[in-house]
Design a protein around this motif. Structure first.
Motif, PDB file in Angstrom:
ATOM      1  N   MET A  87       0.822  -1.206   0.000  1.00 40.88           N
ATOM      2  CA  MET A  87       0.000   0.000   0.000  1.00 40.88           C
ATOM      3  C   MET A  87       0.859   1.260   0.000  1.00 40.88           C
ATOM      4  SD  MET A  87      -3.105  -0.689  -0.390  1.00 40.88           S
ATOM      5  CE  MET A  87      -3.641   1.003  -0.133  1.00 40.88           C
ATOM      6  N   ILE A  88       1.939   1.257   0.788  1.00 44.97           N
ATOM      7  CA  ILE A  88       2.829   2.424   0.802  1.00 44.97           C
ATOM      8  C   ILE A  88       3.442   2.635  -0.572  1.00 44.97           C
ATOM      9  CG2 ILE A  88       4.990   3.327   1.739  1.00 44.97           C
ATOM     10  CD1 ILE A  88       4.267   1.951   4.390  1.00 44.97           C
ATOM     11  N   ASN A  89       3.845   1.545  -1.204  1.00 47.32           N
ATOM     12  CA  ASN A  89       4.464   1.652  -2.528  1.00 47.32           C
ATOM     13  C   ASN A  89       3.440   2.003  -3.607  1.00 47.32           C
ATOM     14  OD1 ASN A  89       7.401   1.129  -2.585  1.00 47.32           O
ATOM     15  ND2 ASN A  89       6.834  -0.720  -1.493  1.00 47.32           N
ATOM     16  N   ASP A 166      -2.242   8.868  14.240  1.00 42.90           N
ATOM     17  CA  ASP A 166      -3.447   8.373  13.567  1.00 42.90           C
ATOM     18  C   ASP A 166      -3.051   7.395  12.466  1.00 42.90           C
ATOM     19  OD1 ASP A 166      -5.851   7.919  12.346  1.00 42.90           O
ATOM     20  OD2 ASP A 166      -6.418  10.031  12.185  1.00 42.90           O
ATOM     21  N   PRO A 167      -3.390   6.104  12.612  1.00 43.65           N
ATOM     22  CA  PRO A 167      -3.031   5.119  11.577  1.00 43.65           C
ATOM     23  C   PRO A 167      -3.580   5.463  10.196  1.00 43.65           C
ATOM     24  CG  PRO A 167      -3.776   4.020  13.582  1.00 43.65           C
ATOM     25  CD  PRO A 167      -4.080   5.482  13.755  1.00 43.65           C
ATOM     26  N   LYS A 168      -4.717   6.170  10.149  1.00 45.23           N
ATOM     27  CA  LYS A 168      -5.315   6.516   8.854  1.00 45.23           C
ATOM     28  C   LYS A 168      -4.476   7.545   8.093  1.00 45.23           C
ATOM     29  CE  LYS A 168     -10.045   5.666  10.451  1.00 45.23           C
ATOM     30  NZ  LYS A 168     -11.378   6.271  10.695  1.00 45.23           N
ATOM     31  N   LEU A 169      -3.655   8.309   8.804  1.00 42.21           N
ATOM     32  CA  LEU A 169      -2.865   9.364   8.177  1.00 42.21           C
ATOM     33  C   LEU A 169      -1.415   8.963   7.934  1.00 42.21           C
ATOM     34  CD1 LEU A 169      -4.136  12.446  10.245  1.00 42.21           C
ATOM     35  CD2 LEU A 169      -4.907  11.690   7.990  1.00 42.21           C
ATOM     36  N   PHE A 170      -0.990   7.825   8.467  1.00 40.90           N
ATOM     37  CA  PHE A 170       0.432   7.467   8.417  1.00 40.90           C
ATOM     38  C   PHE A 170       0.924   7.301   6.991  1.00 40.90           C
ATOM     39  CE2 PHE A 170       3.933   4.380   8.542  1.00 40.90           C
ATOM     40  CZ  PHE A 170       4.794   5.040   9.389  1.00 40.90           C
ATOM     41  N   TRP A 171       0.215   6.538   6.158  1.00 45.78           N
ATOM     42  CA  TRP A 171       0.637   6.319   4.775  1.00 45.78           C
ATOM     43  C   TRP A 171       0.621   7.629   3.992  1.00 45.78           C
ATOM     44  CZ3 TRP A 171      -2.988   1.501   3.918  1.00 45.78           C
ATOM     45  CH2 TRP A 171      -2.462   0.411   4.615  1.00 45.78           C
TER      46      TRP A 171
END
Length: 310
Positions: A87-89, A166-171
């Motif tokens: 997902m990050i990539n 916030d996990p939703k904002l990390f990526w």
């Protein structure tokens, strides 16, 4: 091949070496770098199939076959690691990869050379900053306690936002960091490719009444299309890699569920816990997936009529 033909080939090679001896001397440092740090260490992947012991060494460590791979694939964290890494990539591929192309096209349209050089210097500068500095700037901007953004929200009577927890904002934060740091530097290859475009094509297009946008769409983009495909293929080869330093610096317990990737996993098990064979098996898995993606993307590019990388 006859002896005469072999002798002729060797003579031709010798003449070329003597003719370009200074160029080959300049290439020696680069050749040694890849030989010492890239090719020789490849033999170390055999420890992925061993229960490696630093005392026994590679030659005398016991072989365990695919045990480490079976353990890795059966690890409950495997799905999480694969999801986070991909997902990050994918976010980087979708939002970051096109930006250097757009920037290069826009900078190519600048007519003032002085202004163009100033813009280039500004967008290149973040590339030379380390990830430690980038992470520090991010904390200064987004921290709940003293971050500039949250302090500004408080001034206007708004509630502070837990950007870093916030996990939703990390990526999203990782993607924005990569865009700010590397987009300008990524324009170099595209600007070089644009510079090689035949000026007569632009002159002919102007005579036919084509505006600057039309020239960009019908001349500039097709001229750099092959470079775009090559860089895209090479980028796909790194789909299993996430910048370890960037993720490690932004990592905290609140976002561990979305921040744990293959690179941090290898660091924890390989470096901190000394599980060298297991971490090598993880690294080999990443390399194989990257190779498969490069081969598949290269074949697909050739089906569309592009040159590919080989």
């Amino acid at each position: 091949m006859t002896k005469a033909h072999k002798k002729s080939s060797l003579t031709h090679i010798r003449k070329r070496l003597l003719r370009d001896k200074y160029l080959y001397c300049l290439a020696i440092p680069g050749f040694l770098f890849f030989l010492i740090f890239k090719y020789i260490p490849i033999w170390g992947v055999v420890i992925a199939f061993q229960n490696y012991s630093p005392i026994a060494g590679i030659l005398h460590s016991p072989w365990v076959g695919f045990d480490h791979f079976q353990r890795f694939f059966s690890d409950p964290q495997f799905g999480l690691l694969f999801r986070n890494t991909m997902m990050i990539n994918l976010l980087s591929l979708v939002f970051f990869f096109p930006l250097p192309i757009v920037l290069a096209l826009l900078m190519n349209e600048l007519r003032s050379e002085i202004y163009k050089r100033i813009v280039q210097s500004i967008v290149y500068l973040p590339h030379f900053l380390s990830w430690v500095i980038i992470a520090g700037l991010t904390f200064m901007l987004l921290s709940v306690s003293r971050g500039f953004v949250n302090e500004s929200l408080a001034v206007f009577g708004m509630e502070k936002i837990q950007f870093l927890n916030d996990p939703k904002l990390f990526w999203i934060i990782l993607t924005v960091q990569s865009i700010w740091k590397e987009s300008g530097w990524g324009t170099i290859l595209f600007l070089a490719a644009i510079a090689g475009t035949d000026p007569q094509l632009y002159e002919a297009a102007r005579m036919d009444g084509a505006g600057r946008f039309r020239q960009m769409w019908h001349i500039t983009l097709p001229a750099i299309r092959n470079v775009i495909f090559i860089l895209l293929i090479l980028r796909l080869g790194h789909m299993m890699d996430v910048g370890f330093e960037q993720v490690f610096l932004m990592y905290n317990g609140a976002v561990s569920n979305v921040a744990e990737v293959f690179d941090t996993y290898v660091y924890r098990l390989g470096v901190q816990q000394g599980q060298f064979s297991f971490s090598t098996a993880v690294g080999l898995f990443k390399s194989v997936i990257g190779l498969m993606l490069v081969i598949g993307a290269n074949r697909l590019a050739k089906r569309f009529g592009e040159e590919g990388i080989y």
